[in-house]
Design an enzyme around this catalytic site. Structure first.
Site, PDB file in Angstrom:
ATOM      1  N   GLU A  72      47.866  49.625  31.405  1.00  0.00           N
ATOM      2  CA  GLU A  72      47.611  48.290  31.428  1.00  0.00           C
ATOM      3  C   GLU A  72      46.840  47.535  30.448  1.00  0.00           C
ATOM      4  OE1 GLU A  72      46.333  46.454  34.920  1.00  0.00           O
ATOM      5  OE2 GLU A  72      47.055  44.326  34.563  1.00  0.00           O
ATOM      6  N   ASP A  92      46.573  52.625  35.603  1.00  0.00           N
ATOM      7  CA  ASP A  92      46.142  51.165  35.758  1.00  0.00           C
ATOM      8  C   ASP A  92      44.469  51.518  36.331  1.00  0.00           C
ATOM      9  OD1 ASP A  92      45.195  48.825  36.445  1.00  0.00           O
ATOM     10  OD2 ASP A  92      46.882  48.061  37.634  1.00  0.00           O
ATOM     11  N   ILE A  94      42.363  49.690  36.940  1.00  0.00           N
ATOM     12  CA  ILE A  94      41.654  48.869  38.317  1.00  0.00           C
ATOM     13  C   ILE A  94      42.988  47.951  38.753  1.00  0.00           C
ATOM     14  CG2 ILE A  94      40.261  47.127  39.207  1.00  0.00           C
ATOM     15  CD1 ILE A  94      38.017  47.421  37.249  1.00  0.00           C
ATOM     16  N   ASP A  95      43.694  48.546  40.139  1.00  0.00           N
ATOM     17  CA  ASP A  95      44.609  47.639  40.445  1.00  0.00           C
ATOM     18  C   ASP A  95      43.822  47.108  41.630  1.00  0.00           C
ATOM     19  OD1 ASP A  95      47.241  46.723  41.100  1.00  0.00           O
ATOM     20  OD2 ASP A  95      47.029  48.164  42.798  1.00  0.00           O
ATOM     21  N   THR A  97      42.203  43.642  40.509  1.00  0.00           N
ATOM     22  CA  THR A  97      40.877  43.089  39.902  1.00  0.00           C
ATOM     23  C   THR A  97      40.699  41.955  40.245  1.00  0.00           C
ATOM     24  OG1 THR A  97      41.907  44.068  37.498  1.00  0.00           O
ATOM     25  CG2 THR A  97      40.380  42.337  37.363  1.00  0.00           C
ATOM     26  N   ASP A 222      51.162  49.479  38.204  1.00  0.00           N
ATOM     27  CA  ASP A 222      50.748  49.115  39.714  1.00  0.00           C
ATOM     28  C   ASP A 222      51.415  50.268  40.699  1.00  0.00           C
ATOM     29  OD1 ASP A 222      49.427  46.915  38.909  1.00  0.00           O
ATOM     30  OD2 ASP A 222      51.296  45.931  38.989  1.00  0.00           O
TER      31      ASP A 222
HETATM   32  C1  IPD Z   1      48.066  43.360  40.686  1.00  0.00           C
HETATM   33  C2  IPD Z   1      47.656  43.477  41.876  1.00  0.00           C
HETATM   34  C3  IPD Z   1      48.225  42.577  43.063  1.00  0.00           C
HETATM   35  C4  IPD Z   1      49.581  42.370  42.872  1.00  0.00           C
HETATM   36  C5  IPD Z   1      49.942  41.859  41.360  1.00  0.00           C
HETATM   37  C6  IPD Z   1      49.542  43.036  40.571  1.00  0.00           C
HETATM   38  P1  IPD Z   1      46.056  44.034  38.936  1.00  0.00           P
HETATM   39  O1  IPD Z   1      47.561  44.298  39.797  1.00  0.00           O
HETATM   40  O2  IPD Z   1      48.478  44.770  42.388  1.00  0.00           O
HETATM   41  O3  IPD Z   1      48.006  42.854  44.351  1.00  0.00           O
HETATM   42  O4  IPD Z   1      50.122  41.148  43.603  1.00  0.00           O
HETATM   43  O5  IPD Z   1      51.363  41.782  41.078  1.00  0.00           O
HETATM   44  O6  IPD Z   1      49.749  42.944  39.061  1.00  0.00           O
HETATM   45  O7  IPD Z   1      46.329  42.764  38.060  1.00  0.00           O
HETATM   46  O8  IPD Z   1      44.739  43.923  39.634  1.00  0.00           O
HETATM   47  O9  IPD Z   1      46.258  45.368  38.058  1.00  0.00           O
HETATM   48 CA    CA Z   2      44.790  46.333  36.624  1.00  0.00          CA
END
Ligand code: IPD
Ligand code: CA
Length: 280
Positions: A72, A92, A94-95, A97, A222
């Protein structure tokens, strides 16, 4: 081949655990000034996201120098996002963030591995809760070694559905997100939930805690790893309009069964977003 990918997966689990430790140690200590924004004022990134992605890619590249990488934060820094047939790690750091910044406890390190565009194994480490979700193609899905199975509930009126608002605040997209939500809530279902991490929502489907999860606006990093966790737990994956899941389309529907998924397709007011592999 088999043994090569098994040792790669073992390495990925060890790397995810180490990365998760770094994320866990940093959680709670994120200062406002350290939070930056990407595509919108609510698409957050921190130095920890960037540091942890570097750590993961370095550790994987050391062992697999010829493989391809999609991460990412590397893509955010300008690297291309193309899924070829070659062995590819999809990361990813940190999914969730926003959860990380607010210490809301659903934060995951995601490492998926695809060959010929097919996910071979997936690792999702829910690091604040210290839960390690894994799946290998054809070999089942597990949480800390316990086998996972999706819910057997076939009646959508007795289902809990997960979805998210994402970070797109375009008024037309929001109208569609809310009209879908209203239709789903009105079925009526037992409830709607948002964990704040796409990967953890998918692991909740795999664990049988929610019957389905859908979202438009996610990215390949993700959901690559967690898509295999859902299918290996007996679940189904599709596009929000009912076709096959396309990992680069930024749309996902994961469910415990085809019938629950197809019922949701009828209620989702779908729209398109720029694909992850659209370099224009
Ligand atoms: C996000 C999270 C969030 C989702 C977003 C994602 P991130 O990822 O998974 O729950 O609603 O579509 O992009 O930005 O925290 O890696
Ligand atoms: Ca992320």
């Amino acid at each position: 081949m088999e043994d090569i990918w098994q040792s790669a997966m073992d390495h990925a689990v060890a790397v995810a655990r180490k990365a998760g430790q770094v994320v866990r140690d940093a959680a709670g200590g994120v200062h406002e000034a350290a939070v930056m924004v990407k595509s919108s004022p609510i698409d957050l990134v921190t130095q920890t996201d960037q540091k942890v992605e570097k750590l993961i890619i370095r550790a994987l590249k050391d062992k697999f120098p010829t493989h391809c990488f999609i991460g990412e934060e590397s893509v955010a820094a300008g690297e291309v996002c193309v899924l070829t047939d070659g062995p590819t790690w999809i990361i990813d750091p940190i999914d969730g963030t926003t959860n990380f910044v607010h210490t809301f406890p659903f934060v995951a390190v995601c490492i998926g591995f695809a060959v010929d565009k097919q996910v071979e194994f997936g690792v999702v480490y829910s690091c604040l809760r210290d839960e390690m979700y894994t799946a290998r193609r054809g070999k089942g899905a597990f949480c800390d070694g316990r086998p996972l199975h999706v819910s057997r509930q076939q009646d959508i009126r007795q289902a809990v559905i997960a979805t998210e608002f994402g970070s797109n605040r375009d008024p037309q997209a929001l109208d569609k997100i809310f009209s879908s939500l209203k239709r789903v809530v009105s079925i009526p279902v037992h409830g709607v939930r948002s964990a704040g991490s796409a990967a953890i929502n998918m692991c909740l489907v795999a664990s049988g805690c929610v019957e389905a999860y859908y979202e438009i606006g996610i990215h390949v990093w993700d959901v690559a790893a967690s898509s295999l966790i859902v299918s290996e737990a007996g679940g189904v994956l599709m596009d929000v309009e009912g076709g096959p899941l396309d990992l680069m389309s930024r749309r996902v529907l994961a469910a415990n069964s085809r019938s629950v998924a197809e019922r949701l397709v009828k209620e989702i007011d779908a729209f398109s977003v720029r694909r992850d592999d659209d370099a224009s």
